[in-house]
Scaffold this motif. Sequence first.
Motif, PDB file in Angstrom:
ATOM      1  N   ILE A 110       0.835  -1.205   0.000  1.00  0.00           N
ATOM      2  CA  ILE A 110       0.000   0.000   0.000  1.00  0.00           C
ATOM      3  C   ILE A 110       0.868   1.253   0.000  1.00  0.00           C
ATOM      4  O   ILE A 110       0.633   2.191  -0.771  1.00  0.00           O
ATOM      5  CB  ILE A 110      -0.971  -0.012   1.194  1.00  0.00           C
ATOM      6  N   LEU A 111       1.872   1.292   0.873  1.00  0.00           N
ATOM      7  CA  LEU A 111       2.747   2.465   0.936  1.00  0.00           C
ATOM      8  C   LEU A 111       3.441   2.711  -0.404  1.00  0.00           C
ATOM      9  O   LEU A 111       3.551   3.848  -0.858  1.00  0.00           O
ATOM     10  CB  LEU A 111       3.777   2.307   2.059  1.00  0.00           C
ATOM     11  N   LYS A 112       3.877   1.654  -1.042  1.00  0.00           N
ATOM     12  CA  LYS A 112       4.506   1.791  -2.355  1.00  0.00           C
ATOM     13  C   LYS A 112       3.489   2.282  -3.387  1.00  0.00           C
ATOM     14  O   LYS A 112       3.789   3.160  -4.200  1.00  0.00           O
ATOM     15  CB  LYS A 112       5.102   0.459  -2.798  1.00  0.00           C
ATOM     16  N   ASP A 113       2.270   1.746  -3.342  1.00  0.00           N
ATOM     17  CA  ASP A 113       1.234   2.123  -4.303  1.00  0.00           C
ATOM     18  C   ASP A 113       0.857   3.598  -4.191  1.00  0.00           C
ATOM     19  O   ASP A 113       0.544   4.231  -5.192  1.00  0.00           O
ATOM     20  CB  ASP A 113      -0.002   1.242  -4.116  1.00  0.00           C
ATOM     21  N   ILE A 114       0.891   4.138  -2.993  1.00  0.00           N
ATOM     22  CA  ILE A 114       0.554   5.550  -2.813  1.00  0.00           C
ATOM     23  C   ILE A 114       1.807   6.429  -2.839  1.00  0.00           C
ATOM     24  O   ILE A 114       1.758   7.597  -2.444  1.00  0.00           O
ATOM     25  CB  ILE A 114      -0.256   5.780  -1.521  1.00  0.00           C
ATOM     26  N   ASN A 115       2.898   5.872  -3.343  1.00  0.00           N
ATOM     27  CA  ASN A 115       4.167   6.599  -3.481  1.00  0.00           C
ATOM     28  C   ASN A 115       4.621   7.228  -2.172  1.00  0.00           C
ATOM     29  O   ASN A 115       5.130   8.341  -2.154  1.00  0.00           O
ATOM     30  CB  ASN A 115       4.057   7.667  -4.567  1.00  0.00           C
ATOM     31  N   ASN A 116       4.376   6.522  -1.088  1.00  0.00           N
ATOM     32  CA  ASN A 116       4.757   6.990   0.244  1.00  0.00           C
ATOM     33  C   ASN A 116       4.243   8.398   0.533  1.00  0.00           C
ATOM     34  O   ASN A 116       4.865   9.171   1.247  1.00  0.00           O
ATOM     35  CB  ASN A 116       6.274   6.896   0.443  1.00  0.00           C
ATOM     36  N   LYS A 117       3.084   8.744  -0.050  1.00  0.00           N
ATOM     37  CA  LYS A 117       2.450  10.040   0.177  1.00  0.00           C
ATOM     38  C   LYS A 117       2.080  10.209   1.647  1.00  0.00           C
ATOM     39  O   LYS A 117       2.077  11.303   2.175  1.00  0.00           O
ATOM     40  CB  LYS A 117       1.212  10.158  -0.708  1.00  0.00           C
ATOM     41  N   TYR A 118       1.747   9.103   2.288  1.00  0.00           N
ATOM     42  CA  TYR A 118       1.416   9.096   3.701  1.00  0.00           C
ATOM     43  C   TYR A 118       2.341   8.125   4.403  1.00  0.00           C
ATOM     44  O   TYR A 118       2.871   7.204   3.797  1.00  0.00           O
ATOM     45  CB  TYR A 118      -0.036   8.649   3.923  1.00  0.00           C
ATOM     46  N   SER A 119       2.509   8.326   5.687  1.00  0.00           N
ATOM     47  CA  SER A 119       3.309   7.394   6.478  1.00  0.00           C
ATOM     48  C   SER A 119       2.372   6.523   7.306  1.00  0.00           C
ATOM     49  O   SER A 119       1.164   6.752   7.364  1.00  0.00           O
ATOM     50  CB  SER A 119       4.253   8.169   7.399  1.00  0.00           C
ATOM     51  N   LYS A 120       2.930   5.556   7.977  1.00  0.00           N
ATOM     52  CA  LYS A 120       2.129   4.674   8.831  1.00  0.00           C
ATOM     53  C   LYS A 120       1.439   5.461   9.948  1.00  0.00           C
ATOM     54  O   LYS A 120       0.376   5.093  10.392  1.00  0.00           O
ATOM     55  CB  LYS A 120       2.997   3.561   9.414  1.00  0.00           C
ATOM     56  N   GLU A 121       2.046   6.573  10.348  1.00  0.00           N
ATOM     57  CA  GLU A 121       1.449   7.397  11.402  1.00  0.00           C
ATOM     58  C   GLU A 121       0.170   8.076  10.924  1.00  0.00           C
ATOM     59  O   GLU A 121      -0.645   8.516  11.733  1.00  0.00           O
ATOM     60  CB  GLU A 121       2.454   8.449  11.889  1.00  0.00           C
ATOM     61  N   ASP A 122      -0.004   8.188   9.605  1.00  0.00           N
ATOM     62  CA  ASP A 122      -1.211   8.795   9.032  1.00  0.00           C
ATOM     63  C   ASP A 122      -2.314   7.769   8.803  1.00  0.00           C
ATOM     64  O   ASP A 122      -3.399   8.127   8.354  1.00  0.00           O
ATOM     65  CB  ASP A 122      -0.891   9.438   7.675  1.00  0.00           C
ATOM     66  N   MET A 123      -2.041   6.520   9.083  1.00  0.00           N
ATOM     67  CA  MET A 123      -2.981   5.441   8.780  1.00  0.00           C
ATOM     68  C   MET A 123      -3.648   4.925  10.044  1.00  0.00           C
ATOM     69  O   MET A 123      -3.120   5.088  11.144  1.00  0.00           O
ATOM     70  CB  MET A 123      -2.245   4.267   8.133  1.00  0.00           C
ATOM     71  N   ILE A 124      -4.798   4.288   9.835  1.00  0.00           N
ATOM     72  CA  ILE A 124      -5.449   3.547  10.905  1.00  0.00           C
ATOM     73  C   ILE A 124      -6.111   2.328  10.261  1.00  0.00           C
ATOM     74  O   ILE A 124      -6.642   2.428   9.145  1.00  0.00           O
ATOM     75  CB  ILE A 124      -6.462   4.408  11.691  1.00  0.00           C
ATOM     76  N   ILE A 125      -6.022   1.209  10.916  1.00  0.00           N
ATOM     77  CA  ILE A 125      -6.617  -0.019  10.400  1.00  0.00           C
ATOM     78  C   ILE A 125      -7.930  -0.244  11.133  1.00  0.00           C
ATOM     79  O   ILE A 125      -7.970  -0.283  12.358  1.00  0.00           O
ATOM     80  CB  ILE A 125      -5.669  -1.219  10.598  1.00  0.00           C
TER      81      ILE A 125
END
Length: 100
Positions: free
Chosen positions: A37-52
């Motif tokens: 996912i991070l690669k697909d979004i070109n690292n536009k967001y970091s894991k800190e910007d995500m929530i599962i």
Amino acid sequence: QEGRLNCRKLILTFFDKIYLSDCIGYTKPEVGFIEYILKDINNKYSKEDMIIIGDSLTSDMQLGFNTDIDTIWYNPKCKEIKDKKPNFIVHSLDEINNIL
């Protein structure tokens, strides 16, 4: 999963993109799922910007634990937790809005 999502088209309006393990080649809780996912979004967001957000302790929440991403566990049946706890627990989908 796609069939279930297509039946609930309203939910799709809230997301730019939804990633399904069947489509990307990694199953949750594999770290590769998030790396894809991070690669697909070109690292536009970091894991800190995500929530599962998910209903499974063994796949959805474990993915969060494995990748240090915050988690919201949808637990409508008020099941007990014996191991590591998610960051948030909700019993109705309406509660998620208060967290986000």
